[in-house]
Scaffold this motif. Structure first.
Motif, PDB file in Angstrom:
ATOM      1  N   SER A   1      67.282  96.180  18.828  1.00  0.00           N
ATOM      2  CA  SER A   1      66.918  95.058  17.955  1.00  0.00           C
ATOM      3  C   SER A   1      65.466  94.634  18.167  1.00  0.00           C
TER       4      SER A   1
ATOM      5  N   TYR B   1      73.016 102.842  15.150  1.00  0.00           N
ATOM      6  CA  TYR B   1      71.970 101.870  14.793  1.00  0.00           C
ATOM      7  C   TYR B   1      70.573 102.489  14.847  1.00  0.00           C
TER       8      TYR B   1
ATOM      9  N   ASP C   1      76.114  91.431  21.924  1.00  0.00           N
ATOM     10  CA  ASP C   1      75.401  91.832  20.715  1.00  0.00           C
ATOM     11  C   ASP C   1      75.895  91.121  19.463  1.00  0.00           C
TER      12      ASP C   1
ATOM     13  N   ASN D   1      68.776  88.742  15.130  1.00  0.00           N
ATOM     14  CA  ASN D   1      68.187  90.053  15.397  1.00  0.00           C
ATOM     15  C   ASN D   1      68.881  91.152  14.621  1.00  0.00           C
ATOM     16  N   THR D   2      70.209  91.045  14.551  1.00  0.00           N
ATOM     17  CA  THR D   2      70.946  92.171  14.003  1.00  0.00           C
ATOM     18  C   THR D   2      70.851  92.208  12.477  1.00  0.00           C
TER      19      THR D   2
END
Length: 334
Positions: A175, A208, A320, A326-327
């Motif tokens: 991230s 990711y 997370d 952030n994600t």
């Protein structure tokens, strides 16, 4: 006789390869170089800090002796440095930030070349301890390493391979890879540096990283895109392109595991001290020579071992989910 000094030290095979693959012709090397040099007056906005024959030659080689393209790359090289002055301040191996990145193995550089004479650079992504190294310092360490390596004429002709191992690289670490810093890295490596990259190999990349890759694809030239290989955990497909006898055991190769300090020792020479366990005293003593401005940021170094990153990858999963700000950009991709 004058033309040969520019090719001094090259094996006959390499000279032949340069002729076949790069259109390098020893008889007109000087004219080619001079024609690129003559274009400099068209860009008074750029300070061309180095214009000697050997220097211009590496840009011609990087662009297969297409003079206009070579000049564009030369201009980009200096423009990138002009636009990112802070990145190139104290651009030396003993700069604290660069030294720390090198010591942590960013980048790794294998001693032996691959079967095509290319130098192999390694990045073990999980070893990026974000409390110790900024992404910019890692990028600076990579650019400095390339700067040192590109002095070797064989490598100007044969080029480089980059292998990035994403094993245990956490979502949280990912991230921090914002599109803007990735763009800075791509500009620095793809558009502003006189090196031929024969391949960029992703190994063990999680979903990711795949998502991030889709995000940056628009910044990549077609030529670059064709050279990026996403192997996942299929080492056989890697071995078809890079022979196992050129690779350390982490990549299913026959060489011993890569020792993270190898390249740092080469670059730093006697200056290098293998401080794997940073005690606060020795760590801060390293900085006394430098301004104290870096000290706040560096007050709590936490060296990260590869084994530790496995644990971390496991424990971060729950954490997370909570980091929505952030994600967001990553998850919006799918």
């Amino acid at each position: 006789a004058e033309m040969t000094h520019l090719q001094a030290g090259l094996s006959p095979e390499t000279i032949e390869k340069a002729r076949l693959e790069l259109n390098e012709n020893p008889d007109i090397l000087h004219q080619d170089i001079q024609q690129v040099r003559d274009m400099i007056i068209t860009r008074p906005d750029i300070g061309f800090l180095r214009t000697d024959d050997a220097f211009i030659l590496r840009f011609l080689r990087a662009r297969k002796f297409h003079q206009m393209e070579a000049f564009r790359l030369l201009a980009q090289y200096f423009q990138y440095r002009q636009l990112n002055l802070d990145m190139f301040k104290n651009f030396k191996a003993d700069d604290p930030g660069i030294k720390r990145a090198l010591t942590d193995g960013f980048p790794g550089v294998l001693e032996n070349r691959d079967h095509c004479g290319r130098k192999i650079l390694l990045l073990f992504a999980a070893n990026w301890d974000q409390s110790r190294n900024s992404f910019i310092d890692i990028l600076r360490a990579i650019l400095l390493s390339l700067e040192v390596l590109i002095e070797d004429q064989e490598l100007q002709i044969n080029g480089f391979i980059l292998i990035i191992d994403w094993s245990n690289f956490s979502f949280k670490q990912a991230s921090k890879l914002t599109p803007s810093i990735l763009k800075l890295a791509i500009e620095g490596l793809q558009d502003s540096f006189p090196a031929r990259f024969g391949g960029v190999h992703f190994v063990n990349q999680p979903w990711y990283i795949h998502a991030l890759y889709t995000l940056i694809k628009p910044f990549l030239k077609d030529k670059t895109r064709k050279r990026i290989f996403l192997h996942g955990n299929n080492l056989n497909s890697l071995h078809q392109l890079i022979h196992p006898e050129c690779l350390p055991s982490e990549f299913g190769g026959t060489l011993p595991p890569y020792d993270m300090g190898t390249w740092a020792r080469t670059l730093l020479g006697p200056d290098y001290s293998d401080e794997n366990e940073y005690t606060h005293t020795s760590y801060n003593a390293m900085h006394v020579k430098h301004t104290s401005s870096n000290l706040e940021r560096d007050a709590s170094p936490k060296p990260m071992k590869r084994s530790q990153s496995v644990v971390e990858a496991g424990t971060l999963k729950h954490e997370d989910q909570g980091e929505s700000e952030n994600t967001q950009p990553l998850l919006a991709l799918d």
